[in-house]
Design a protein around this motif. Structure first.
Motif, PDB file in Angstrom:
ATOM      1  N   SER A  63       0.839  -1.186   0.000  1.00  0.00           N
ATOM      2  CA  SER A  63       0.000   0.000   0.000  1.00  0.00           C
ATOM      3  C   SER A  63       0.885   1.251   0.000  1.00  0.00           C
ATOM      4  CB  SER A  63      -0.932  -0.009   1.204  1.00  0.00           C
ATOM      5  OG  SER A  63      -0.173  -0.030   2.369  1.00  0.00           O
ATOM      6  N   GLY A  64       0.273   2.352  -0.433  1.00  0.00           N
ATOM      7  CA  GLY A  64       0.990   3.587  -0.721  1.00  0.00           C
ATOM      8  C   GLY A  64       2.022   4.040   0.294  1.00  0.00           C
ATOM      9  N   GLU A  65       1.680   3.955   1.582  1.00  0.00           N
ATOM     10  CA  GLU A  65       2.566   4.521   2.602  1.00  0.00           C
ATOM     11  C   GLU A  65       3.934   3.850   2.616  1.00  0.00           C
ATOM     12  OE1 GLU A  65      -0.488   3.652   2.962  1.00  0.00           O
ATOM     13  OE2 GLU A  65      -1.600   5.005   4.303  1.00  0.00           O
ATOM     14  N   ILE A  66       3.955   2.553   2.280  1.00  0.00           N
ATOM     15  CA  ILE A  66       5.220   1.833   2.390  1.00  0.00           C
ATOM     16  C   ILE A  66       5.723   1.360   1.025  1.00  0.00           C
ATOM     17  CG2 ILE A  66       4.953   1.099   4.788  1.00  0.00           C
ATOM     18  CD1 ILE A  66       3.760  -1.476   3.866  1.00  0.00           C
ATOM     19  N   ALA A  67       5.115   1.892  -0.055  1.00  0.00           N
ATOM     20  CA  ALA A  67       5.418   1.376  -1.393  1.00  0.00           C
ATOM     21  C   ALA A  67       6.863   1.639  -1.821  1.00  0.00           C
ATOM     22  CB  ALA A  67       4.457   1.985  -2.405  1.00  0.00           C
ATOM     23  N   ILE A  72       4.778   3.922  14.801  1.00  0.00           N
ATOM     24  CA  ILE A  72       4.957   3.079  13.636  1.00  0.00           C
ATOM     25  C   ILE A  72       4.031   1.868  13.690  1.00  0.00           C
ATOM     26  CG2 ILE A  72       6.873   1.705  14.565  1.00  0.00           C
ATOM     27  CD1 ILE A  72       6.561   3.026  10.972  1.00  0.00           C
ATOM     28  N   SER A  73       3.570   1.494  14.889  1.00  0.00           N
ATOM     29  CA  SER A  73       2.726   0.307  14.997  1.00  0.00           C
ATOM     30  C   SER A  73       1.430   0.468  14.197  1.00  0.00           C
ATOM     31  CB  SER A  73       2.409  -0.008  16.454  1.00  0.00           C
ATOM     32  OG  SER A  73       1.706   1.055  17.031  1.00  0.00           O
ATOM     33  N   LYS A  74       1.053   1.711  13.897  1.00  0.00           N
ATOM     34  CA  LYS A  74      -0.145   1.940  13.078  1.00  0.00           C
ATOM     35  C   LYS A  74       0.014   1.369  11.676  1.00  0.00           C
ATOM     36  CE  LYS A  74      -1.994   4.949  15.899  1.00  0.00           C
ATOM     37  NZ  LYS A  74      -2.956   4.591  16.814  1.00  0.00           N
ATOM     38  N   LEU A  75       1.248   1.278  11.227  1.00  0.00           N
ATOM     39  CA  LEU A  75       1.473   0.848   9.850  1.00  0.00           C
ATOM     40  C   LEU A  75       1.642  -0.661   9.732  1.00  0.00           C
ATOM     41  CD1 LEU A  75       3.818   3.512   8.240  1.00  0.00           C
ATOM     42  CD2 LEU A  75       1.350   3.399   8.270  1.00  0.00           C
ATOM     43  N   TYR A  76       1.853  -1.344  10.876  1.00  0.00           N
ATOM     44  CA  TYR A  76       2.127  -2.774  10.796  1.00  0.00           C
ATOM     45  C   TYR A  76       0.998  -3.520  10.096  1.00  0.00           C
ATOM     46  CZ  TYR A  76       5.896  -2.065  14.153  1.00  0.00           C
ATOM     47  OH  TYR A  76       7.028  -1.657  14.786  1.00  0.00           O
ATOM     48  N   ALA A  87      20.283  10.159  16.155  1.00  0.00           N
ATOM     49  CA  ALA A  87      19.455   9.008  16.510  1.00  0.00           C
ATOM     50  C   ALA A  87      18.028   9.229  16.034  1.00  0.00           C
ATOM     51  CB  ALA A  87      19.480   8.768  18.014  1.00  0.00           C
ATOM     52  N   VAL A  88      17.541  10.471  16.183  1.00  0.00           N
ATOM     53  CA  VAL A  88      16.178  10.764  15.728  1.00  0.00           C
ATOM     54  C   VAL A  88      16.124  10.718  14.206  1.00  0.00           C
ATOM     55  CG1 VAL A  88      14.365  12.502  15.639  1.00  0.00           C
ATOM     56  CG2 VAL A  88      15.580  12.094  17.770  1.00  0.00           C
ATOM     57  N   ILE A  89      17.094  11.351  13.559  1.00  0.00           N
ATOM     58  CA  ILE A  89      17.082  11.384  12.095  1.00  0.00           C
ATOM     59  C   ILE A  89      17.194   9.973  11.518  1.00  0.00           C
ATOM     60  CG2 ILE A  89      18.295  12.227  10.037  1.00  0.00           C
ATOM     61  CD1 ILE A  89      19.156  14.645  11.668  1.00  0.00           C
ATOM     62  N   GLN A  90      18.040   9.162  12.175  1.00  0.00           N
ATOM     63  CA  GLN A  90      18.263   7.796  11.685  1.00  0.00           C
ATOM     64  C   GLN A  90      17.252   6.803  12.260  1.00  0.00           C
ATOM     65  OE1 GLN A  90      20.743   6.116   9.708  1.00  0.00           O
ATOM     66  NE2 GLN A  90      20.861   8.147   8.812  1.00  0.00           N
ATOM     67  N   TYR A  91      16.194   7.284  12.867  1.00  0.00           N
ATOM     68  CA  TYR A  91      15.185   6.491  13.574  1.00  0.00           C
ATOM     69  C   TYR A  91      15.789   5.298  14.305  1.00  0.00           C
ATOM     70  CZ  TYR A  91      14.904   4.607   8.724  1.00  0.00           C
ATOM     71  OH  TYR A  91      15.168   4.145   7.464  1.00  0.00           O
ATOM     72  N   PRO A  95       6.456   6.237   6.859  1.00  0.00           N
ATOM     73  CA  PRO A  95       7.043   5.288   7.811  1.00  0.00           C
ATOM     74  C   PRO A  95       8.283   5.827   8.516  1.00  0.00           C
ATOM     75  CG  PRO A  95       6.766   4.267   5.653  1.00  0.00           C
ATOM     76  CD  PRO A  95       6.402   5.686   5.491  1.00  0.00           C
ATOM     77  N   GLU A  96       9.148   6.503   7.755  1.00  0.00           N
ATOM     78  CA  GLU A  96      10.355   7.055   8.371  1.00  0.00           C
ATOM     79  C   GLU A  96       9.970   8.103   9.408  1.00  0.00           C
ATOM     80  OE1 GLU A  96      10.198   7.017   4.879  1.00  0.00           O
ATOM     81  OE2 GLU A  96      11.380   5.198   4.643  1.00  0.00           O
TER      82      GLU A  96
END
Lengths: 230, 230
Positions: free
Chosen positions: A27-31, A86-90, B17-21, B67-68
């Protein structure tokens, strides 16, 4: 890069590792992260599979980041911290889809990933990345053949017997409602929702020896066929 | 007490650390900052937040995607959780409390959570109602907590109309409260039409606007009280 990553993960406890090309499947967010490193670890009792998977995931992330690529680690389904952003995207992502695309196995009649060597006994984790690794060859169809052990042993008759294929991913293989209600009643009577018969019975990767089981299964099937003929 | 050089290094590590998640590094160096006597405030604003500002830029430049962005926010929170209990005094000039939530019918709360994070970082007291919040609840919560600010978020045009009702109700009960709205379908036009005090395109803007609003609100209250005194 692909070979050295695989080697490193296998050296550190992964049972199987595959690379999936997922362009057009996400899906788009992680494409933009269209390669997946699919990691499987054989579930052995008394072993902390989750901790091992987490370690392998971190190792993958470090490996890829050190080479300047983006990563998104999707933790095992049973180990999802809630409440992180990020758990929202899992939920956009399916480990089994990555695993079949990476050629690790197919989706069996019981709805689980079946690996030729380890059956439904793998725990999966995935790291998505934009590293341009050559994908492995996907498995396109269900290779369960005529085996119906899981269907026969399912206490809630939840398994429909339909066959999975990569091109029609939304076929109903397991009636989830039936499976869930069985587990709920199990929890009420025994305190634990454990069932897992469709995992235990699967002849692929079974410790008892695949051959013995499939032979037995074949006999069963022929016996049944003879019975119906009569 | 850490030397200037070491201090710089820690701040740089936090920022990266924040930039590199990288949650682990964010935690490690947040702890190091405390152990070596850095001001928690300094570590938050010149380390973590400065990283998040950079992430915001990268997001705008489409170098980073959703995601990032989310993973960066998680890394920031990982550090913030360690540092926040040690914050002595926040030196932003204003302090306020804010009621925030996504309106009824809408379950999209990623944007809302990022705005909430900025308020958290800035030392606001945040009353987070979560998502799919019944419209009356915003009014009730504002009255209960006597918050200076109410932030409404909606992701869909169908739920956006609910914000109008909340704004009208809030105005009736408490004409002084400041209201901000945000979300994908929201624009300055919509904010004007609905009678909101502010509209935020993104989290950084939301914070700036919020601080300005609360300042003007405090001024208004002072004036009212000054008149009463006469």
């Amino acid at each position: 890069m692909k070979t050295s990553l695989k080697r490193e993960l296998l050296d550190h406890g992964a049972t199987v590792v595959g690379i999936a090309g997922l362009r057009g499947y996400l899906s788009g967010e992680i494409a933009h992260l269209d390669r997946a490193v699919s990691i499987g670890v054989d579930r052995k009792l008394n072993e902390d599979t989750l901790a091992l998977l987490t370690r392998l995931q971190k190792r993958t992330v470090r490996f890829l980041k050190a080479r300047g690529h983006r990563t998104l680690a999707i933790p095992p389904d049973s180990d999802r911290r809630k409440g992180t952003f990020i758990s929202k995207l899992y939920s956009l992502f399916n480990h089994k889809m990555a695993a079949t695309s990476a050629g690790l196995g197919w989706i069996g009649k019981n709805g689980l990933l079946i690996s030729p060597g380890h059956g439904p006994r793998l725990s999966l984790a995935t790291v998505l990345t934009d590293a341009p690794m050559r994908p492995d060859v996907p498995i396109e169809h269900c290779l369960c053949g005529e085996c119906v052990l899981c269907i026969e042993h399912c206490p809630s008759q939840a398994i429909t017997g339909a066959k999975w294929s990569r091109s029609s991913p939304f076929t109903e293989l397991v009636r989830l409602g039936a499976c869930r209600s069985h587990k709920t009643s199990k929890r009420q009577t025994e305190g634990k929702p454990n069932c897992g018969l469709c995992i235990n019975i699967c002849p692929y990767g079974r410790r008892l020896g695949t051959e013995a089981i499939t032979r037995q299964n074949k006999q069963d099937i022929t016996a049944k066929a003879q019975r119906t003929q009569r | 007490m850490a030397t200037e050089e070491r201090k710089k290094e820690i701040l740089e590590k936090l920022r990266n650390a924040v930039i590199q998640y990288d949650e682990d590094t964010a935690k490690e160096y947040s702890q190091a900052a405390l152990d070596e006597g850095l001001e928690a405030n300094d570590a938050i604003f010149n380390g973590l937040v400065s990283g998040m500002v950079e992430v915001g830029k990268m997001f705008e430049a489409q170098e980073y995607f959703v995601p990032e962005l989310l993973m960066c926010a998680d890394a920031l929170y990982a550090g913030l959780d360690i540092l926040k209990p040690h914050v002595k005094q926040l030196d932003l000039g204003v302090k306020g409390s804010v009621v925030i939530g996504t309106v009824e019918g809408d379950v999209h709360d990623i944007g809302k959570n990022i705005v909430k994070m900025m308020f958290d970082v800035a030392g606001f007291t945040v009353y987070d109602l979560g998502r799919d919040v019944p419209l009356d609840k915003f009014v009730a919560e504002q009255l209960r907590t006597d918050s200076d600010l109410v932030c409404l978020s909606a992701m869909m045009t169908t739920t956006m109309t609910g914000m109008k009702k909340v704004i009208d109700d809030l105005r009736k009960k408490n004409p002084h409260v400041k209201i901000m709205i945000g979300g994908a379908p929201v624009s300055q036009d919509v904010a004007d039409k609905y009678g909101a005090d502010g509209y935020a395109k993104d989290a950084t803007n939301a914070l700036k606007d919020a601080i300005n609003m609360i300042e003007s609100l405090k001024k208004m209250k002072d004036e009212v009280e000054a008149k009463k005194a006469k």
